[in-house]
Design an enzyme around this catalytic site. Structure first.
Site, PDB file in Angstrom:
ATOM      1  N   GLY A  87       1.038  -1.113  -0.261  1.00 44.02           N
ATOM      2  CA  GLY A  87      -0.031  -0.273   0.312  1.00 44.02           C
ATOM      3  C   GLY A  87       1.069   1.249  -0.029  1.00 44.02           C
ATOM      4  O   GLY A  87       1.921   1.417   0.457  1.00 44.02           O
ATOM      5  N   GLN A 113       2.785   9.570   0.793  1.00 46.07           N
ATOM      6  CA  GLN A 113       4.140   8.995   0.764  1.00 46.07           C
ATOM      7  C   GLN A 113       5.329   9.352  -0.253  1.00 46.07           C
ATOM      8  O   GLN A 113       6.763   9.826   0.014  1.00 46.07           O
ATOM      9  CB  GLN A 113       4.312   7.863   1.442  1.00 46.07           C
ATOM     10  CG  GLN A 113       3.182   7.275   2.848  1.00 46.07           C
ATOM     11  CD  GLN A 113       3.454   5.409   2.417  1.00 46.07           C
ATOM     12  OE1 GLN A 113       2.150   5.289   2.251  1.00 46.07           O
ATOM     13  NE2 GLN A 113       4.197   4.916   3.521  1.00 46.07           N
ATOM     14  N   HIS A 116      -3.018   7.304   6.813  1.00 51.49           N
ATOM     15  CA  HIS A 116      -1.973   8.324   6.313  1.00 51.49           C
ATOM     16  C   HIS A 116      -2.495   9.666   6.174  1.00 51.49           C
ATOM     17  O   HIS A 116      -1.878  10.939   6.313  1.00 51.49           O
ATOM     18  CB  HIS A 116      -1.229   7.443   5.255  1.00 51.49           C
ATOM     19  CG  HIS A 116      -0.173   6.530   5.146  1.00 51.49           C
ATOM     20  ND1 HIS A 116       1.013   7.385   6.216  1.00 51.49           N
ATOM     21  CD2 HIS A 116      -0.103   5.057   5.448  1.00 51.49           C
ATOM     22  CE1 HIS A 116       2.726   6.553   7.101  1.00 51.49           C
ATOM     23  NE2 HIS A 116       1.193   5.156   5.731  1.00 51.49           N
TER      24      HIS A 116
HETATM   25 NI    NI Z   1       2.408   3.081   5.441  1.00 44.94          NI
END
Ligand code: NI
Length: 150
Positions: free
Chosen positions: A47, A52, A137
């Site tokens: 994932g 990110q 996240h």
């Molecule tokens: Ni993560």
């Protein structure tokens, strides 16, 4: 198409709340393509969320790397959960570390695909855990915030 650099623990952006996607135009498509390339490039990752790769948009992708392909979740909302279980997790943004986290056993998510089509998905097991991890996240939450004793 490009592999983007994955930001790691200590980068303030990982702690920010990502913003809703409001258009599904070329820029969003480019981000998604790059995320897919970036996750493909990480042998073990299943994932990846946009934050990110440094983009504070509410997008994540999941590829279980079991041949079922990569699914894109835009503006996801977790609408139902059931049960709980403790399992081991890692994160591409926290290399070399893993920990135990309590997550629902079953999760239902509503989201849009990359073209803006709404869908609903219910998953159990590792896929469900991954949905919860990636959703976190988008809220600036990391698995280390939820760690419990194994
Ligand atoms: Ni993560």
């Amino acid at each position: 198409m490009a592999i983007r650099k994955i930001i790691t623990l200590g980068d303030d952006r990982l702690r920010k709340v990502s913003r809703e996607v409001t258009d599904f135009g070329p820029r969003t498509q480019q981000i998604i393509d790059d995320m897919i390339d970036t996750l493909d490039d990480c042998g073990n990752g299943i994932g990846l969320s946009a934050v990110q790769v440094g983009i504070l948009r509410r997008i994540f992708i999941i590829d279980m790397k079991d041949g079922t392909g990569c699914r894109v979740f835009v503006n996801p909302r977790i609408v139902a959960t059931e049960g709980s279980a403790v399992g081991e997790e890692g994160c591409l943004s926290i290399p070399g570390r893993s920990g135990y986290v309590e997550r629902p056993q079953k999760v239902t998510v509503e989201a849009f695909d990359r073209h803006g089509q709404a869908f609903t998905l219910t998953k159990t097991g590792l896929y469900g855990v991954c949905i919860c991890h990636e959703y976190d996240h988008l809220e600036g939450v990391l698995f280390i915030d939820r760690e419990v004793d194994g």
